[in-house]
Scaffold this motif. Sequence first.
Motif, PDB file in Angstrom:
ATOM      1  N   THR A  28       0.834  -1.203   0.000  1.00  0.00           N
ATOM      2  CA  THR A  28       0.000   0.000   0.000  1.00  0.00           C
ATOM      3  C   THR A  28       0.867   1.250   0.000  1.00  0.00           C
ATOM      4  O   THR A  28       0.596   2.224  -0.720  1.00  0.00           O
ATOM      5  CB  THR A  28      -0.924   0.007   1.231  1.00  0.00           C
ATOM      6  N   PHE A  29       1.947   1.216   0.794  1.00  0.00           N
ATOM      7  CA  PHE A  29       2.862   2.354   0.871  1.00  0.00           C
ATOM      8  C   PHE A  29       3.525   2.605  -0.482  1.00  0.00           C
ATOM      9  O   PHE A  29       3.615   3.743  -0.949  1.00  0.00           O
ATOM     10  CB  PHE A  29       3.919   2.085   1.946  1.00  0.00           C
ATOM     11  N   ARG A  30       3.988   1.522  -1.118  1.00  0.00           N
ATOM     12  CA  ARG A  30       4.657   1.670  -2.414  1.00  0.00           C
ATOM     13  C   ARG A  30       3.699   2.208  -3.472  1.00  0.00           C
ATOM     14  O   ARG A  30       4.083   3.001  -4.331  1.00  0.00           O
ATOM     15  CB  ARG A  30       5.263   0.336  -2.847  1.00  0.00           C
ATOM     16  N   GLN A  31       2.453   1.753  -3.420  1.00  0.00           N
ATOM     17  CA  GLN A  31       1.459   2.257  -4.369  1.00  0.00           C
ATOM     18  C   GLN A  31       1.216   3.751  -4.161  1.00  0.00           C
ATOM     19  O   GLN A  31       1.073   4.500  -5.130  1.00  0.00           O
ATOM     20  CB  GLN A  31       0.154   1.485  -4.207  1.00  0.00           C
ATOM     21  N   ARG A  32       1.187   4.169  -2.896  1.00  0.00           N
ATOM     22  CA  ARG A  32       0.977   5.590  -2.611  1.00  0.00           C
ATOM     23  C   ARG A  32       2.147   6.436  -3.112  1.00  0.00           C
ATOM     24  O   ARG A  32       1.958   7.513  -3.674  1.00  0.00           O
ATOM     25  CB  ARG A  32       0.784   5.787  -1.105  1.00  0.00           C
ATOM     26  N   ILE A  33       3.357   5.923  -2.936  1.00  0.00           N
ATOM     27  CA  ILE A  33       4.543   6.633  -3.424  1.00  0.00           C
ATOM     28  C   ILE A  33       4.539   6.692  -4.952  1.00  0.00           C
ATOM     29  O   ILE A  33       4.847   7.730  -5.554  1.00  0.00           O
ATOM     30  CB  ILE A  33       5.826   5.939  -2.922  1.00  0.00           C
ATOM     31  N   ALA A  34       4.162   5.581  -5.585  1.00  0.00           N
ATOM     32  CA  ALA A  34       4.115   5.547  -7.054  1.00  0.00           C
ATOM     33  C   ALA A  34       3.100   6.550  -7.583  1.00  0.00           C
ATOM     34  O   ALA A  34       3.348   7.232  -8.597  1.00  0.00           O
ATOM     35  CB  ALA A  34       3.789   4.140  -7.531  1.00  0.00           C
ATOM     36  N   GLN A  35       1.973   6.646  -6.918  1.00  0.00           N
ATOM     37  CA  GLN A  35       0.956   7.606  -7.334  1.00  0.00           C
ATOM     38  C   GLN A  35       1.450   9.041  -7.185  1.00  0.00           C
ATOM     39  O   GLN A  35       1.213   9.895  -8.052  1.00  0.00           O
ATOM     40  CB  GLN A  35      -0.319   7.403  -6.513  1.00  0.00           C
ATOM     41  N   ALA A  36       2.159   9.309  -6.071  1.00  0.00           N
ATOM     42  CA  ALA A  36       2.692  10.655  -5.852  1.00  0.00           C
ATOM     43  C   ALA A  36       3.717  11.013  -6.921  1.00  0.00           C
ATOM     44  O   ALA A  36       3.746  12.140  -7.429  1.00  0.00           O
ATOM     45  CB  ALA A  36       3.319  10.741  -4.458  1.00  0.00           C
ATOM     46  N   GLU A  37       4.567  10.048  -7.289  1.00  0.00           N
ATOM     47  CA  GLU A  37       5.567  10.299  -8.317  1.00  0.00           C
ATOM     48  C   GLU A  37       4.894  10.523  -9.669  1.00  0.00           C
ATOM     49  O   GLU A  37       5.317  11.386 -10.453  1.00  0.00           O
ATOM     50  CB  GLU A  37       6.548   9.126  -8.392  1.00  0.00           C
ATOM     51  N   ALA A  38       3.857   9.745  -9.954  1.00  0.00           N
ATOM     52  CA  ALA A  38       3.143   9.904 -11.224  1.00  0.00           C
ATOM     53  C   ALA A  38       2.493  11.277 -11.312  1.00  0.00           C
ATOM     54  O   ALA A  38       2.522  11.931 -12.366  1.00  0.00           O
ATOM     55  CB  ALA A  38       2.091   8.809 -11.364  1.00  0.00           C
ATOM     56  N   MET A  39       1.922  11.750 -10.212  1.00  0.00           N
ATOM     57  CA  MET A  39       1.307  13.085 -10.188  1.00  0.00           C
ATOM     58  C   MET A  39       2.356  14.172 -10.393  1.00  0.00           C
ATOM     59  O   MET A  39       2.123  15.151 -11.103  1.00  0.00           O
ATOM     60  CB  MET A  39       0.570  13.298  -8.862  1.00  0.00           C
ATOM     61  N   ALA A  40       3.539  13.973  -9.781  1.00  0.00           N
ATOM     62  CA  ALA A  40       4.604  14.958  -9.932  1.00  0.00           C
ATOM     63  C   ALA A  40       5.066  15.034 -11.384  1.00  0.00           C
ATOM     64  O   ALA A  40       5.299  16.123 -11.924  1.00  0.00           O
ATOM     65  CB  ALA A  40       5.774  14.606  -9.013  1.00  0.00           C
ATOM     66  N   ARG A  41       5.188  13.883 -12.022  1.00  0.00           N
ATOM     67  CA  ARG A  41       5.615  13.866 -13.426  1.00  0.00           C
ATOM     68  C   ARG A  41       4.538  14.469 -14.329  1.00  0.00           C
ATOM     69  O   ARG A  41       4.841  15.144 -15.315  1.00  0.00           O
ATOM     70  CB  ARG A  41       5.941  12.435 -13.842  1.00  0.00           C
ATOM     71  N   ALA A  42       3.280  14.200 -13.987  1.00  0.00           N
ATOM     72  CA  ALA A  42       2.185  14.777 -14.775  1.00  0.00           C
ATOM     73  C   ALA A  42       2.202  16.296 -14.676  1.00  0.00           C
ATOM     74  O   ALA A  42       1.967  17.006 -15.667  1.00  0.00           O
ATOM     75  CB  ALA A  42       0.852  14.218 -14.289  1.00  0.00           C
ATOM     76  N   ASP A  43       2.481  16.810 -13.472  1.00  0.00           N
ATOM     77  CA  ASP A  43       2.578  18.262 -13.294  1.00  0.00           C
ATOM     78  C   ASP A  43       3.703  18.842 -14.131  1.00  0.00           C
ATOM     79  O   ASP A  43       3.572  19.913 -14.737  1.00  0.00           O
ATOM     80  CB  ASP A  43       2.791  18.606 -11.817  1.00  0.00           C
ATOM     81  N   MET A  44       4.816  18.142 -14.195  1.00  0.00           N
ATOM     82  CA  MET A  44       5.961  18.621 -14.956  1.00  0.00           C
ATOM     83  C   MET A  44       5.649  18.647 -16.452  1.00  0.00           C
ATOM     84  O   MET A  44       6.143  19.497 -17.187  1.00  0.00           O
ATOM     85  CB  MET A  44       7.189  17.742 -14.698  1.00  0.00           C
ATOM     86  N   LEU A  45       4.840  17.693 -16.896  1.00  0.00           N
ATOM     87  CA  LEU A  45       4.500  17.644 -18.317  1.00  0.00           C
ATOM     88  C   LEU A  45       3.709  18.874 -18.770  1.00  0.00           C
ATOM     89  O   LEU A  45       3.672  19.191 -19.953  1.00  0.00           O
ATOM     90  CB  LEU A  45       3.679  16.380 -18.606  1.00  0.00           C
TER      91      LEU A  45
END
Length: 340
Positions: free
Chosen positions: A284-301
Motif C-alpha cells: 500500500t505504501f509503495r502504491q501511494r509513493i508511485a501515485q505521488a511520483e506519477a502526479m509529480a511527473r504529470a505536473d511537470m508535463l
Amino acid sequence: MEGVSFTVEDFHSSIEKYDYESEMGAKVKGTVFYTDANGALVDITAKSSAYLPVQEACIYRIKHVQEVGILPGLQEEFVIVGENNVDDSLILSLRSIQYDLAWERCRQLQAEDVIVKGKVVGGNKGGVVAVVEGLRGFVPFSQISTKSAAEELLDKELPLKFVEVDEEQSRLVLSNRKAMADSQAQLGIGSVVVGSVQSLKPYGAFIDIGGINGLLHVSQISHDRVSDIATVLQPGDTLKVMILSHDRERGRVSLSTKKLEPTPGDMIRNPKLVFEKADEMAQTFRQRIAQAEAMARADMLRFQPESGLTLSSEGILGPLMPELPVDGVDLNEVPPAEEL
C-alpha cells in the motif's frame, strides 16, 4: 569337533571369500554396536572389528560421538582411513566423507553466487578465518567491509560470498565486501526485510538486516508516541521492518515499523499483527509513493517549451531557461517525489 562337518579352517576360508573392501579409502557400510568416550565400534562384517575415533566422527569438533547422533544401531557408510597394527582392526571415518561433501557444497554455492554466513574463529595480520559448511575459509582484510581488527570480529557471523574454491590446493577464499554490496543492492525503498535488534539507544534501535546495520528511529516505531523503546523492543528480538532510505555512500539505512501498522499504535499493542500484515501494508505504501511520483511527473508535463514557461528548482514558475533542450524537459532527470 565330532559330528560337525564345518571346521575352523572352513570358517576362516569362508571369511576370506566374503565380499568386503578393506583397502585404504574404500567405502564400507556398517552398523554401530558400541560407543565410548573415545569413539564407536562398528560392525562392517569384516574379519576384525572396525573403530570410529571421535575425531573422525564429524567435520566439526566434538567431544563425544553421541553429540552427532552416533548411537548403537546406527547404520551408515564409512570410509577406511587406517589400520591398527596392534589388533589389525580397521579405522573408519565419517569426517572424510563429510569433508568431500562440504567442498562439493561450496562449489555449488559459488556457482549459484549466493550469500552465506560464516563464523569467525581466528585471524592473522592478513585477515580472518571463518567457518563455512564446516570448512575453514580465509577472508582478507581487504575483503571486509568494516575497518575492524581480527579480535573484534572473533565469534561473529559475517555475510560472505565465495571468491575461490580450490579443493586440490585446499584454498577457500571469501569476501564480505561482495556479500555486503549484493545485500545493499537489494535494499529497495519500501521493501520489507527481516532483522534482529542489536542494541537500543535513546533515539532508536539498531537493527541487523542481513549483516547491515539499520536505524529504526524512535519516531518510526509507531504512530503513537514511544517514550521508552525498551517497552516495545529488546535486543535479540526478530522483527519485520520497511526500508525508508538507503545512503550507500555513508552506509546508512533508515527503517520503519510505523509505516507497517494497520492502525496507529499497533506496534505497541499488537506487534504480531504488524508483522503479519507487513507485506500488505508495504505494498500500500509503495502504491501511494508511485501515485505521488506519477502526479509529480504529470505536473511537470504541463510545463512544455511551447508555453514558454518552466519550473525552477525552487518551485518558481518562470521563463524557459536557455540551457533546457528544445524538445522539452528530460523526465529521467526529475527526482522522485518525497513522501508527504
